[in-house]
Design a protein around this motif. Structure first.
Motif, short mmCIF file in Angstrom:
data_model
loop_
_atom_site.label_atom_id
_atom_site.label_comp_id
_atom_site.label_asym_id
_atom_site.label_seq_id
_atom_site.Cartn_x
_atom_site.Cartn_y
_atom_site.Cartn_z
N PHE A 2 20.57 3.42 60.98
CA PHE A 2 22.08 3.61 60.72
C PHE A 2 22.83 2.20 61.17
CE2 PHE A 2 26.71 4.93 61.74
CZ PHE A 2 26.81 5.43 60.53
N HIS A 3 23.53 1.73 60.38
CA HIS A 3 24.50 0.52 60.73
C HIS A 3 25.85 0.64 59.85
CE1 HIS A 3 26.05 -3.70 60.98
NE2 HIS A 3 25.56 -3.57 62.15
N GLN A 4 26.78 0.67 60.68
CA GLN A 4 28.22 1.15 60.05
C GLN A 4 28.51 0.52 58.84
OE1 GLN A 4 29.80 3.94 61.67
NE2 GLN A 4 30.92 3.71 59.43
N CYS A 5 28.41 -1.08 58.74
CA CYS A 5 29.01 -1.84 57.65
C CYS A 5 28.13 -1.27 56.39
CB CYS A 5 28.33 -3.35 57.85
SG CYS A 5 29.43 -3.67 59.48
N ASN A 6 26.80 -1.11 56.36
CA ASN A 6 25.88 -0.97 55.09
C ASN A 6 26.13 0.45 54.87
OD1 ASN A 6 24.42 -3.13 56.95
ND2 ASN A 6 24.27 -3.52 54.87
N PHE A 7 26.34 1.51 55.69
CA PHE A 7 26.24 2.80 55.23
C PHE A 7 27.59 3.34 54.78
CE2 PHE A 7 22.24 2.71 57.02
CZ PHE A 7 21.48 3.62 56.64
N ASN A 8 28.70 2.70 55.00
CA ASN A 8 29.99 3.09 54.60
C ASN A 8 30.11 2.96 52.84
OD1 ASN A 8 32.49 4.27 54.57
ND2 ASN A 8 33.06 3.13 56.16
N ASN A 9 29.28 3.42 52.07
CA ASN A 9 28.91 3.10 50.78
C ASN A 9 29.39 4.16 49.79
OD1 ASN A 9 27.90 2.59 48.24
ND2 ASN A 9 26.48 1.09 49.37
N MET A 10 30.44 4.02 49.11
CA MET A 10 30.93 5.24 48.18
C MET A 10 30.00 5.54 47.12
SD MET A 10 33.58 6.76 49.30
CE MET A 10 32.66 6.69 51.10
N TYR A 11 29.43 4.67 46.52
CA TYR A 11 28.48 4.78 45.40
C TYR A 11 27.38 5.80 45.94
CZ TYR A 11 30.92 0.84 43.08
OH TYR A 11 31.81 0.08 42.64
N LEU A 12 26.66 5.37 46.99
CA LEU A 12 25.49 6.23 47.59
C LEU A 12 26.03 7.66 47.71
CD1 LEU A 12 23.72 3.53 49.38
CD2 LEU A 12 22.92 4.63 47.49
N PHE A 13 27.49 7.83 48.57
CA PHE A 13 28.01 8.95 49.08
C PHE A 13 28.11 9.87 47.67
CE2 PHE A 13 32.10 11.21 49.16
CZ PHE A 13 31.65 11.98 50.33
N PHE A 14 28.72 9.22 46.36
CA PHE A 14 28.74 10.05 45.45
C PHE A 14 27.28 10.57 44.86
CE2 PHE A 14 29.68 10.52 40.68
CZ PHE A 14 30.87 11.26 40.94
N LEU A 48 20.44 19.04 51.78
CA LEU A 48 20.09 17.44 52.06
C LEU A 48 21.15 16.54 51.72
CD1 LEU A 48 16.36 17.53 51.14
CD2 LEU A 48 17.06 16.91 53.48
N GLY A 49 21.62 17.09 50.55
CA GLY A 49 22.79 16.20 49.98
C GLY A 49 23.94 16.13 50.97
N LEU A 50 24.19 17.32 51.80
CA LEU A 50 25.32 17.32 52.60
C LEU A 50 24.91 16.56 53.84
CD1 LEU A 50 27.90 18.77 53.90
CD2 LEU A 50 26.44 20.48 54.79
N MET A 51 23.78 16.33 54.55
CA MET A 51 23.43 15.71 55.53
C MET A 51 23.43 14.22 55.17
SD MET A 51 19.94 17.21 56.75
CE MET A 51 19.52 18.94 56.47
N MET A 52 23.00 13.84 53.97
CA MET A 52 23.11 12.46 53.04
C MET A 52 24.60 11.96 53.10
SD MET A 52 20.25 10.55 52.85
CE MET A 52 18.62 10.70 52.51
N SER A 53 25.46 12.76 52.66
CA SER A 53 26.67 12.31 52.37
C SER A 53 27.59 12.18 53.64
CB SER A 53 27.37 13.37 51.33
OG SER A 53 27.47 14.76 52.02
N SER A 54 27.08 13.17 54.84
CA SER A 54 27.56 13.00 56.06
C SER A 54 27.48 11.46 56.59
CB SER A 54 27.30 14.02 56.85
OG SER A 54 26.12 14.34 57.25
N LEU A 55 26.01 11.17 56.36
CA LEU A 55 25.60 10.08 56.91
C LEU A 55 26.42 8.75 56.26
CD1 LEU A 55 23.35 9.21 58.68
CD2 LEU A 55 21.96 8.91 56.93
#
Length: 544
Positions: free
Chosen positions: A220-232, A263-270
């Motif tokens: 986990f690294h804040q800059c790279n994980f704040n990604n709306m495409y992957l969140f979607f 798992l989708g919930l865990m990933m989206s919260s990540l």
């Protein structure tokens, strides 16, 4: 395993309290400035995860002694495979080194393949191939990442998170998507339900599928994980699996699709940056989901190996204890107040509301919450309360066996584990300021989901009947791989509109050259001693 659970759990709390972190380094090989080291990282996250895995695996092994039998050749094979799987998991969890992670990661993939094909039927083999080949894609991504990290001088990724290129992070995320069955790699998880039920409980609820989430928590690294495409993408996985579970009739597949939703919930919260909450939901979900699978296994065991929920019914009369445990785990899954799942899900949803997200995401999150309650109550009514439809010659009565002991212990944990972990990890210290109507909104959607599930159960014709094929086939995700193969095959045949080019530069031409090369080698090996001596002399002179 149960003893080790208490041991690791105690030390994880100690490490958390004292803020300890332990590195163990073993030098395997050192040549000049180049060294290969085997590194183990023990901190509270890895120890906590290992303790939960060991606890669930101890319950599963106890359960399997009745379910799979004891002291036969096949049950011993099963036991050794499960222990091998747990060892691979532990190896992956405590490694901060990408090479040693690959060992554990590959071990998980191969042992899960062996467990899925355990029953040796054609269906098992097909499911095993889908599982294995999808997971291979993740292994390829991991291998590419390992080669890429050579340019940084070390595989100890945990020290270099601030220096890595964004593309390395994306490669790791896509690799973890294959293991955690996010879109577009979702189709293997329901197919893997061909495995025995204890395997589904251990592998496909708490260990194998959460390995991807765990690795992303490590990376986990804040800059790279704040990604709306992957969140979607993760949000779409939640929505797709929740809808598909409402159209499914196979008991184990419904529970597998609910695992996919969580798992989708865990990933989206990540991807929203809630890394601690993602880990917390991973732990609480592992306990109640494995309980759900084990209860379903007892129902299948007593219902003459039947998995179709339409052919079950009135199980509550014959198996009252199992039904009670099944209901508690279902309610924990829905996020019913003051059970284990409620604390983690509610916290994730409320912190999601405090983020700067649009109304569409907000709406989808609540729809997924409602649909979770909807398929749970539908499953509950079909399998427990509906008219008695199984074989009249099937005499069922509940005896207190090892299976019941294991589900009793897991039920106790799935009630108390959520609040216990919340207080121990200090997650209740978060200050959440949202209006009263939003605070009650999640509860309202859960009860609305209960109501809709009941209505769906009473409906004789399917709601949205024209979409039945879409939802029962997981948005046609199985067909994508076939379509891609067909597309590439036609492309290779029509290469420059001539069939011969496609064959010459494709697999046929390659096989022709390989055959010629192997014939040459065989002739070379069958030759006499002077050819060997001559070739040795030639190479010797070249080297000198």
């Amino acid at each position: 395993m149960l003893f080790l659970f208490f041991f690791f759990f105690f030390f994880s709390l100690l490490f958390l309290f004292k803020d300890y972190c332990l590195f163990l380094e073993w030098e395997i090989l050192s040549i000049n400035s180049f060294g290969i080291f085997y590194l183990l990282l023990l901190d509270w996250i890895s120890l906590m995860f290992i303790s939960v895995v060991l606890f669930i695996s101890s319950m599963v092994v106890l359960y399997s002694s009745d379910y799979m039998g004891v002291c036969s050749y096949s049950s011993n094979r099963f036991l050794f495979l499960v222990i091998l799987f747990i060892m691979s998991m532990v190896l992956m969890v405590i490694s901060p080194n990408l090479l040693s992670i690959l060992l554990g990661w590959d071990g998980l993939g191969m042992v899960s393949y062996c467990l899925v094909i355990y029953y040796n039927s054609a269906k098992s083999y097909l499911s095993g191939m889908i599982t294995c080949l999808t997971n291979r894609l993740g292994d390829i991504g991991l291998l590419i990442s390992i080669c890429w990290l050579m340019s940084y001088g070390s595989w100890h990724f945990i020290f270099y998170l601030d220096f890595y290129s964004d593309f390395i992070f994306y490669m790791m995320i896509i690799s973890c998507f294959t293991k955690s069955a996010q879109i577009p790699f979702s189709s293997w998880l329901p197919a893997a339900m061909a495995a025995p039920t204890p395997v589904s409980s251990l592998v496909h609820s708490s260990t194998l599928v959460t390995a991807g989430v765990y690795l992303l928590i490590r990376f986990f690294h804040q800059c790279n994980f704040n990604n709306m495409y992957l969140f979607f993408l993760c949000l779409m996985t939640m929505l797709m699996s929740s809808f598909c579970a409402n159209y499914e009739f196979d008991l184990k597949k419904i529970i597998a699709l609910s695992t996919l939703s969580q798992l989708g919930l865990m990933m989206s919260s990540l991807f929203l940056g809630l890394v601690n909450l993602s880990f917390y939901h991973l732990l609480s979900h592992a306990v109640f989901k494995s309980l759900l699978f084990l209860c379903a296994g007892i129902m299948i065991y007593y219902m003459n190996n039947n998995q179709d929920i339409r052919m079950m019914g009135l199980v509550s009369n014959f198996l009252p204890f199992t039904t009670s445990c099944f209901n508690i785990s279902s309610l924990a899954l829905c996020g019913f107040p003051f059970l284990s799942g409620f604390y983690s899900k509610d916290l994730i949803v409320e912190l999601m509301l405090m983020d700067f997200l649009n109304f569409f995401v907000f709406f989808l999150f609540y729809i997924c919450l409602g649909l979770t309650a909807c398929y749970s109550i539908r499953l509950f009514y079909y399998s427990v309360f509906y008219k008695n439809k199984h074989s009249s010659l099937c005499l069922v009565f509940e005896s207190f066996s090892f299976m019941n002991y294991s589900i009793f212990i897991l039920t106790f944990f799935s009630v108390f584990f959520g609040c216990l972990m919340m207080w121990l990890l200090g997650l209740d210290l978060t200050c959440i300021i949202i209006p009263m109507y939003l605070k009650l909104c999640s509860l309202l959607f859960v009860f609305l989901g209960f109501f809709l599930g009941l209505e769906l159960f009473w409906m004789k014709s399917f709601i949205l009947g024209i979409y039945y094929y879409l939802f029962s086939n997981m948005w046609f995700m199985y067909s994508f791989s076939g379509f891609m193969y067909k597309y590439f095959y036609i492309f290779s045949l029509n290469f420059y509109n001539t069939n011969n080019w496609g064959e010459f530069y494709g697999a046929v031409g390659l096989s022709y050259y390989l055959l010629g090369f192997s014939n040459f080698l065989q002739g070379y090996m069958l030759g006499n001693m002077k050819i060997f001596l001559l070739s040795f002399m030639i190479w010797f002179t070249i080297f000198v």
